[in-house]
Design a protein around this motif. Structure first.
Motif, mmCIF file in Angstrom:
data_model
loop_
_atom_site.group_PDB
_atom_site.id
_atom_site.type_symbol
_atom_site.label_atom_id
_atom_site.label_comp_id
_atom_site.label_asym_id
_atom_site.label_seq_id
_atom_site.Cartn_x
_atom_site.Cartn_y
_atom_site.Cartn_z
ATOM 1 N N TYR A 1 0.826 -1.204 0.000
ATOM 2 C CA TYR A 1 0.000 0.000 0.000
ATOM 3 C C TYR A 1 0.864 1.258 0.000
ATOM 4 N N TRP A 2 1.881 1.290 0.867
ATOM 5 C CA TRP A 2 2.698 2.490 0.973
ATOM 6 C C TRP A 2 3.528 2.710 -0.286
ATOM 7 N N GLY A 3 3.857 1.636 -0.984
ATOM 8 C CA GLY A 3 4.549 1.794 -2.253
ATOM 9 C C GLY A 3 3.685 2.495 -3.286
ATOM 10 N N ILE A 4 2.418 2.127 -3.295
ATOM 11 C CA ILE A 4 1.485 2.780 -4.222
ATOM 12 C C ILE A 4 1.303 4.248 -3.851
ATOM 13 N N VAL A 5 1.168 4.527 -2.552
ATOM 14 C CA VAL A 5 1.012 5.916 -2.098
ATOM 15 C C VAL A 5 2.236 6.743 -2.496
ATOM 16 N N GLY A 6 3.421 6.145 -2.371
ATOM 17 C CA GLY A 6 4.630 6.852 -2.784
ATOM 18 C C GLY A 6 4.592 7.211 -4.263
ATOM 19 N N GLY A 7 4.062 6.302 -5.083
ATOM 20 C CA GLY A 7 3.903 6.604 -6.506
ATOM 21 C C GLY A 7 2.924 7.733 -6.738
ATOM 22 N N PHE B 1 5.389 16.104 -8.915
ATOM 23 C CA PHE B 1 6.154 16.437 -10.120
ATOM 24 C C PHE B 1 5.260 16.688 -11.334
ATOM 25 N N TYR B 2 3.963 16.770 -11.103
ATOM 26 C CA TYR B 2 2.992 17.122 -12.141
ATOM 27 C C TYR B 2 3.093 16.220 -13.367
ATOM 28 N N VAL B 3 3.138 14.925 -13.118
ATOM 29 C CA VAL B 3 3.109 13.942 -14.200
ATOM 30 C C VAL B 3 1.991 12.921 -13.964
ATOM 31 N N ALA B 4 0.996 13.305 -13.172
ATOM 32 C CA ALA B 4 -0.076 12.372 -12.814
ATOM 33 C C ALA B 4 -0.818 11.871 -14.039
ATOM 34 N N ASN B 5 -0.948 12.722 -15.057
ATOM 35 C CA ASN B 5 -1.668 12.270 -16.258
ATOM 36 C C ASN B 5 -0.936 11.121 -16.945
ATOM 37 N N TRP B 6 0.356 11.262 -17.136
ATOM 38 C CA TRP B 6 1.114 10.205 -17.818
ATOM 39 C C TRP B 6 1.289 8.985 -16.934
ATOM 40 N N ALA B 7 1.424 9.204 -15.622
ATOM 41 C CA ALA B 7 1.505 8.063 -14.707
ATOM 42 C C ALA B 7 0.225 7.241 -14.766
ATOM 43 N N GLY B 8 -0.923 7.930 -14.808
ATOM 44 C CA GLY B 8 -2.193 7.225 -14.909
ATOM 45 C C GLY B 8 -2.348 6.502 -16.225
ATOM 46 N N HIS C 1 -0.035 5.229 -17.973
ATOM 47 C CA HIS C 1 0.868 4.079 -18.022
ATOM 48 C C HIS C 1 0.661 3.103 -16.867
ATOM 49 N N GLY C 2 -0.512 3.163 -16.243
ATOM 50 C CA GLY C 2 -0.881 2.074 -15.358
ATOM 51 C C GLY C 2 -1.016 2.371 -13.887
ATOM 52 N N LEU C 3 -0.576 3.547 -13.406
ATOM 53 C CA LEU C 3 -0.744 3.864 -11.987
ATOM 54 C C LEU C 3 -2.211 4.208 -11.748
ATOM 55 N N PRO C 4 -2.901 3.492 -10.859
ATOM 56 C CA PRO C 4 -4.352 3.683 -10.713
ATOM 57 C C PRO C 4 -4.758 5.108 -10.340
ATOM 58 N N MET C 5 -3.957 5.830 -9.562
ATOM 59 C CA MET C 5 -4.172 7.198 -9.104
ATOM 60 C C MET C 5 -5.255 7.327 -8.041
ATOM 61 N N GLY C 6 -6.288 6.498 -8.039
ATOM 62 C CA GLY C 6 -7.266 6.510 -6.949
ATOM 63 C C GLY C 6 -7.840 7.886 -6.682
ATOM 64 N N ILE C 7 -7.789 8.310 -5.404
ATOM 65 C CA ILE C 7 -8.375 9.600 -5.033
ATOM 66 C C ILE C 7 -7.576 10.782 -5.567
ATOM 67 N N PHE C 8 -6.423 10.513 -6.189
ATOM 68 C CA PHE C 8 -5.640 11.578 -6.804
ATOM 69 C C PHE C 8 -5.872 11.634 -8.323
ATOM 70 N N GLY C 9 -6.883 10.906 -8.803
ATOM 71 C CA GLY C 9 -7.118 10.827 -10.233
ATOM 72 C C GLY C 9 -7.356 12.170 -10.894
ATOM 73 N N HIS C 10 -7.969 13.103 -10.158
ATOM 74 C CA HIS C 10 -8.291 14.400 -10.759
ATOM 75 C C HIS C 10 -7.070 15.272 -10.993
ATOM 76 N N THR C 11 -5.907 14.880 -10.457
ATOM 77 C CA THR C 11 -4.713 15.720 -10.626
ATOM 78 C C THR C 11 -4.124 15.614 -12.030
ATOM 79 N N TRP C 12 -4.723 14.764 -12.888
ATOM 80 C CA TRP C 12 -4.254 14.705 -14.274
ATOM 81 C C TRP C 12 -4.351 16.076 -14.940
#
Length: 207
Positions: A3-9, A16-23, A25-36
């Motif tokens: 869990y903490w590994g995912i939170v670190g991601g 670093f404002y790369v949430a859109n590309w992280a999402g 390429h497979g990072l679920p983003m969860g409650i941070f999904g809107h930061t894309w």
């Protein structure tokens, strides 16, 4: 530990404002999904100053620059349509910087258009009529969009164009819309609009 590994991601992608590309390429983003969307904005802010310097230094004609930026918005939208018709994932279609630059580019084009000639802000009845159509259109989109996949087919461009019409009206001397937007409660909401957006999704996800 997993869990903490995912939170670190999540934290790294957001900071670093790369949430859109992280999402994408497979990072679920969860409650941070809107930061894309915040990521796309920040990526634009990093590139835009250099782009302005190149455009102004090379062309020196605000209206021509506005036309080029509008064309770039059309290219971004066309690329999104190509991805959608080609079966790309929803996130690749809507979260990617290259496929979702239309709104920012339309806003940038409007800025240069206004810089090239102030007559637009004095368009009187024309600006007011465009603003009224824009308001009706935005309300219609607000109702219609949740029920169809229009995000893939350019609805963001329609929103940006409608918003541009409102900006033209608000910037016009004597605008009634400007007086409306000066209402105290709207000014208050505007001042905290960024944190409202930043925290609304994690809070709503708890209910």
């Amino acid at each position: 530990p997993e869990y903490w590994g995912i939170v670190g991601g999540y934290v790294a992608a957001v900071l670093f404002y790369v949430a859109n590309w992280a999402g994408i390429h497979g990072l679920p983003m969860g409650i941070f999904g809107h930061t894309w969307s915040l990521a796309i904005e920040e990526q634009f802010y990093l590139v835009w100053p250099l782009a302005v310097a190149v455009l102004v230094g090379g062309l020196r004609r605000p209206r021509l620059i506005a036309c080029l930026l509008a064309l770039a918005a059309v290219v971004s939208l066309a690329w999104r349509l190509h991805l959608a018709l080609g079966g790309a994932t929803e996130r690749r279609i809507y979260w990617a910087t290259d496929a979702h630059a239309d709104g920012l580019l339309i806003g940038a084009a409007l800025a240069f258009l206004l810089a090239g000639g102030g007559r637009l802000t004095r368009a009187g009845p024309v600006a007011s009529g465009m603003a009224l159509v824009a308001v009706v259109g935005l309300l219609g989109l607000l109702v219609a969009v949740p029920f169809n996949p229009s995000y893939a087919y350019g609805v963001s461009a329609l929103v940006a164009l409608a918003t541009s019409a409102l900006i033209l009206e608000v910037g016009r001397p004597g605008s009634r819309a400007a007086r409306l937007f000066e209402a105290r409660w709207l000014v208050w909401a505007g001042r905290i609009s960024y944190p409202l957006y930043l925290w609304h999704f994690p809070i709503f996800s708890q209910f």
